[in-house]
Motif scaffolding. Structure first.
Motif, PDB file in Angstrom:
ATOM      1  N   ALA A  89      -3.162  -0.567  -3.146  1.00 59.90           N
ATOM      2  CA  ALA A  89      -2.767   0.759  -2.320  1.00 59.90           C
ATOM      3  C   ALA A  89      -1.611   0.819  -1.474  1.00 59.90           C
ATOM      4  N   ALA A  90      -1.149   2.049  -1.468  1.00 58.70           N
ATOM      5  CA  ALA A  90       0.116   2.186  -0.658  1.00 58.70           C
ATOM      6  C   ALA A  90       0.642   3.467  -1.227  1.00 58.70           C
ATOM      7  N   LEU A  91       1.289   4.014  -0.530  1.00 64.45           N
ATOM      8  CA  LEU A  91       2.417   4.893  -1.141  1.00 64.45           C
ATOM      9  C   LEU A  91       3.410   4.592  -1.803  1.00 64.45           C
ATOM     10  N   TYR A  92       3.459   5.522  -3.425  1.00 64.02           N
ATOM     11  CA  TYR A  92       4.178   5.474  -4.569  1.00 64.02           C
ATOM     12  C   TYR A  92       5.633   6.227  -4.065  1.00 64.02           C
ATOM     13  N   PHE A  93       6.831   5.630  -4.135  1.00 67.53           N
ATOM     14  CA  PHE A  93       7.780   6.410  -4.713  1.00 67.53           C
ATOM     15  C   PHE A  93       8.789   5.867  -5.358  1.00 67.53           C
ATOM     16  N   CYS A  94       9.259   7.142  -6.053  1.00 67.63           N
ATOM     17  CA  CYS A  94      10.346   6.959  -7.115  1.00 67.63           C
ATOM     18  C   CYS A  94      12.028   7.014  -6.446  1.00 67.63           C
ATOM     19  N   ALA A  95      13.050   6.378  -7.476  1.00 63.87           N
ATOM     20  CA  ALA A  95      14.441   6.804  -6.546  1.00 63.87           C
ATOM     21  C   ALA A  95      14.740   6.141  -7.938  1.00 63.87           C
TER      22      ALA A  95
END
Length: 121
Positions: A89-95
């Protein structure tokens, strides 16, 4: 611009597919990564894929459960999450990155806004 989507509520043991669409950049030139950040914790590396699609790197926590893939024709990079655990569980970021150490946030110059993954146990 990187726009992440696909987050939501998933039951532990279930699956979720995150997607990230790039615009305004030559997508196929960039290596792509997924990171995540849980409340009160630092942003951490999850997965990486080379610009060509040939070559991936995973965090130990993701190996065997997550798969990163890209489609340079559609300017998208996906993260398939299987056997999801509460600790995912988390905030997922693409980069997007043009080089540097693949696990370091400083190697990535373009970031999406994040998509939230919540896991019920």
């Amino acid at each position: 611009l990187m726009l992440a989507s696909g987050g939501g509520l998933v039951q532990a043991g279930g699956s979720l597919r995150l997607s990230c669409a790039g615009s305004g950049l030559t997508f196929s030139r960039y290596n792509m990564g997924w990171f995540r950040q849980a409340p009160g914790k630092e942003r951490e590396f999850v997965a990486f894929i080379r610009w060509s699609g040939r070559g991936t790197v995973y965090a130990d926590s993701a190996k065997g459960r997550f798969t990163i893939a890209r489609d340079n024709d559609k300017n998208t990079v996906d993260l398939q999450m299987n056997s999801v655990k509460p600790e995912d569980a988390a905030l997922y970021f693409c980069a997007a990155s043009l080089g540097g150490r693949v696990t370091d946030t400083v190697s990535y110059s373009i970031w999406g806004q994040g998509t939230l993954v919540t896991v019920s146990s």
